[in-house]
Write an enzyme that holds these catalytic residues in place. Structure first.
Site, mmCIF file in Angstrom:
data_model
loop_
_atom_site.group_PDB
_atom_site.id
_atom_site.type_symbol
_atom_site.label_atom_id
_atom_site.label_comp_id
_atom_site.label_asym_id
_atom_site.label_seq_id
_atom_site.Cartn_x
_atom_site.Cartn_y
_atom_site.Cartn_z
ATOM 1 N N LYS A 64 0.892 -1.173 0.000
ATOM 2 C CA LYS A 64 0.000 0.000 0.000
ATOM 3 C C LYS A 64 0.922 1.213 0.000
ATOM 4 O O LYS A 64 1.434 1.606 1.039
ATOM 5 C CB LYS A 64 -0.886 -0.027 1.255
ATOM 6 C CG LYS A 64 -2.250 0.605 1.097
ATOM 7 C CD LYS A 64 -2.215 2.074 0.734
ATOM 8 C CE LYS A 64 -1.849 2.957 1.899
ATOM 9 N NZ LYS A 64 -1.551 4.335 1.497
ATOM 10 N N GLU A 82 9.233 15.440 14.940
ATOM 11 C CA GLU A 82 9.923 15.484 13.654
ATOM 12 C C GLU A 82 9.359 16.668 12.887
ATOM 13 O O GLU A 82 8.140 16.812 12.795
ATOM 14 C CB GLU A 82 9.572 14.249 12.828
ATOM 15 C CG GLU A 82 10.333 13.014 13.131
ATOM 16 C CD GLU A 82 10.115 11.993 12.022
ATOM 17 O OE1 GLU A 82 11.104 11.528 11.466
ATOM 18 O OE2 GLU A 82 8.962 11.658 11.720
ATOM 19 N N CYS A 134 13.414 10.036 7.583
ATOM 20 C CA CYS A 134 13.250 9.724 9.012
ATOM 21 C C CYS A 134 14.576 9.798 9.762
ATOM 22 O O CYS A 134 14.601 10.104 10.943
ATOM 23 C CB CYS A 134 12.583 8.362 9.200
ATOM 24 S SG CYS A 134 13.380 7.072 8.264
ATOM 25 N N GLU A 179 9.308 0.874 11.097
ATOM 26 C CA GLU A 179 10.434 1.806 10.971
ATOM 27 C C GLU A 179 9.826 3.194 11.001
ATOM 28 O O GLU A 179 9.135 3.588 10.066
ATOM 29 C CB GLU A 179 11.171 1.521 9.658
ATOM 30 C CG GLU A 179 12.648 1.810 9.722
ATOM 31 C CD GLU A 179 12.986 3.183 9.212
ATOM 32 O OE1 GLU A 179 12.791 4.155 9.986
ATOM 33 O OE2 GLU A 179 13.423 3.294 8.064
HETATM 34 P P1 ADP Z 1 2.291 10.849 6.332
HETATM 35 O O1 ADP Z 1 1.207 11.519 7.136
HETATM 36 O O2 ADP Z 1 3.500 11.652 6.233
HETATM 37 O O3 ADP Z 1 1.815 10.329 5.003
HETATM 38 P P2 ADP Z 1 1.989 8.314 7.638
HETATM 39 O O4 ADP Z 1 2.861 7.645 8.614
HETATM 40 O O5 ADP Z 1 0.628 8.684 8.103
HETATM 41 O O6 ADP Z 1 2.793 9.573 7.137
HETATM 42 O O7 ADP Z 1 1.852 7.436 6.325
HETATM 43 C C1 ADP Z 1 2.714 6.395 5.947
HETATM 44 C C2 ADP Z 1 1.905 5.329 5.234
HETATM 45 O O8 ADP Z 1 0.921 4.814 6.145
HETATM 46 C C3 ADP Z 1 1.143 5.806 4.012
HETATM 47 O O9 ADP Z 1 1.148 4.789 3.026
HETATM 48 C C4 ADP Z 1 -0.261 5.998 4.560
HETATM 49 O O10 ADP Z 1 -1.266 5.903 3.588
HETATM 50 C C5 ADP Z 1 -0.356 4.846 5.543
HETATM 51 N N1 ADP Z 1 -1.364 5.007 6.610
HETATM 52 C C6 ADP Z 1 -1.745 6.135 7.240
HETATM 53 N N2 ADP Z 1 -2.695 5.883 8.173
HETATM 54 C C7 ADP Z 1 -2.947 4.554 8.131
HETATM 55 C C8 ADP Z 1 -3.821 3.667 8.832
HETATM 56 N N3 ADP Z 1 -4.637 4.106 9.784
HETATM 57 N N4 ADP Z 1 -3.792 2.357 8.524
HETATM 58 C C9 ADP Z 1 -2.968 1.900 7.566
HETATM 59 N N5 ADP Z 1 -2.116 2.675 6.857
HETATM 60 C C10 ADP Z 1 -2.097 3.991 7.127
#
Ligand code: ADP
Length: 489
Positions: free
Chosen positions: A182, A392, A293, A258
């Site tokens: 994803k 961050e 990161c 990570e």
């Molecule tokens: P950012 O806000 O900088 O995109 P995230 O850590 O929220 O950083 O996103 C990293 C990844 O996690 C992306 O692929 C995002 O779509 C996914 N993601 C965000 N929220 C969820 C969730 N509740 N469940 C699964 N995947 C998620």
């Protein structure tokens, strides 16, 4: 290598069981980071498509030749995939730069090759994983074997889109799992090419899949799906915690995470070449405009050399040229999104209200590109209560602090909640060893910043920075479960 981004063709489709698929449930806007142009509306993979994809990945894992293939045969297909990716450097480097904050000068020289080499590194592990025979009575054979989990879900961030696909998919596939990736909704356009090349390489249908969509929609459906055997995630600490909690409640799925960091760059006054050290510190905070990161976001410099370091760091920052990712001359890429740009503003302005002092930068470059380009920024008088210390920033922003002796350096280097990476710059081996042992971070880089080119370096952090490791033998072992077998005879 400069190019016209509007000439780059892409697919806004999911990839399930070897086929590109559309889905009309709901969609999100894809906004190109460099010029903030709304390029397209991208479908969120629906719950139905998630169910179907997991089903295909399970079937492929159980019935296709992948997990039953001789490990060396799996490795051969992965090598072929890596070769095809590398040969596609011209197109892949362009779509990756168009799609993200990565500069064409970097994707064409670095990211595409790092993606291919990551796949090769893990392919080499495919036939080298061993269990153990354990101590037992003379009339018993007791041993362990390592087995793949089944369907691995890899959730990836936007800062290194294709490299991160390889970090998650390659070890999972080498271990014999099937995979669903994803990718981030901020950078959804380059992964289709990786999928096309997987089929061309001969990786069986249903073994490598991806679903586009927002985290809270498609990501959440996937995390909560009972058919997922293991979750590998890279992203923010807040999202990592949520994913861990969700996966615990829906089947106690193993996760490795990570996450974020607030990594120190500690510099002693015995460094041999100050210009060389400053260029490493600058890379640590300005690369990808600080959207990494492991960015070294806290300079902790010996009092005797702090002023000179700061002066040189400001000079390097002032030479960074903001611009779109598809132009060769650009050296300061955009901040990925409006949301992220607003977040930077808030973190800095709140810290300034609390007494922090911006000594350079602290504002936006005025360009006609349309994207958000934050000036390289140095901040002094930062205390532990301030947002720029606690969180961050994910921008080219570094806090400046000083120390007198080793103990003070160690105390300041250790962040109360994060522990991803730390750099120690010194020519004194004893200091290097002492600090390496006393700084509570997952990775310590001496006279260096950044993941080494060797893929054997286990990457991952402690505390709020994560659980488990990517890369190295630890990395491949994340994708196996170990079964104990007891045979009296
Ligand atoms: P950012 O806000 O900088 O995109 P995230 O850590 O929220 O950083 O996103 C990293 C990844 O996690 C992306 O692929 C995002 O779509 C996914 N993601 C965000 N929220 C969820 C969730 N509740 N469940 C699964 N995947 C998620």
């Amino acid at each position: 290598m400069a190019f016209n981004p509007d000439d780059i063709e892409y697919k806004k489709l999911h990839f399930v069981n070897g086929e590109f698929r559309s889905d009309k449930d709901s969609s999100f806007d894809y906004i190109r980071p460099s010029d903030q142009k709304k390029l397209d509306s991208i479908p969120n993979a629906s719950k139905d498509l998630v169910d179907e994809t997991v089903e295909h990945a399970q079937q492929a894992f159980q019935k296709s030749d992948w997990s039953n293939l001789k490990p060396r045969q799996r490795a051969k297909l992965l090598f072929k995939w890596a070769d095809l990716i590398e040969k596609d450097v011209d197109y892949l480097s362009k779509i990756e730069a168009m799609n993200s904050t990565r500069l064409i000068s970097e994707t064409s020289q670095g990211d595409v090759f790092a993606t291919a080499d990551t796949i090769r590194y893990f392919a080499e592990w495919a036939d080298k994983i061993e269990g153990q025979t354990t101590a037992s009575s003379p009339n018993v054979l007791s041993l362990t074997i390592k087995e793949p989990y089944g369907v691995v879900l890899g959730i990836t961030p936007w800062n290194f889109p294709i490299v991160q696909v390889a970090w998650k998919a390659a070890p999972a596939l080498a271990a014999g799992n099937s995979v669903i990736i994803k990718p981030s909704e901020y950078t959804p356009l380059s992964i289709f090419r990786i999928a096309e090349l997987s089929i061309k390489a001969g990786i069986p249908k249903g073994i490598f899949n991806y679903l586009l969509g927002e985290g809270s929609v498609t990501g959440s459906y996937l995390v909560n799906h009972p058919g997922i055997g293991k979750i590998a995630f890279t992203g923010s600490s807040a999202t990592g915690s949520k994913i861990m909690a969700d996966s615990a409640l829906t089947g106690l799925k193993p996760v490795h995470l990570e996450l974020g960091g607030k990594s120190p760059q500690v510099v002693f006054d015995d460094i041999q070449n100050i210009d060389e050290t400053v260029s490493k510190i600058a890379a640590g905070i300005y690369l990808n405009s600080g959207q990494i990161c492991t960015s070294g976001t806290r300079l902790i410099a010996h009092k005797k050399i702090a002023d000179e370091l700061v002066e040189k760091l400001i000079k390097i920052g002032s030479q960074k040229l903001p611009g779109v990712t598809w132009e060769d001359k650009t050296s300061l890429p955009p901040i990925v999104s409006k949301k992220q740009a607003e977040r930077i503003e808030v973190l800095i302005s709140k810290s300034v209200e609390m007494g922090a002092k911006v000594i350079s930068g602290g504002s936006w470059h005025d360009t006609n590109y349309g994207g958000y380009f934050y000036k390289p920024t140095l901040i002094e008088n930062v205390t532990q209560e301030m947002p720029v210390f606690k969180e961050e920033v994910f921008g080219p922003v570094i806090n400046i602090d000083t120390f007198d002796d080793d103990n003070e350096a160690i105390l300041k280097a250790n962040h109360p909640t994060y522990g991803l990476a730390a750099c120690v710059h010194t020519s004194n081996l004893n200091k290097a060893i002492n600090l390496s042992k006393k700084i509570d971070s997952g990775m310590i880089w001496v006279n260096h910043w950044g993941y080494p080119d060797e893929f054997s370096h286990p990457a991952g952090g402690f505390k709020r920075s994560g659980i488990g490791k990517d890369m190295g033998s630890n990395g491949i072992n994340e994708y196996y479960k170990e079964k104990a077998i007891w045979i009296p005879h």
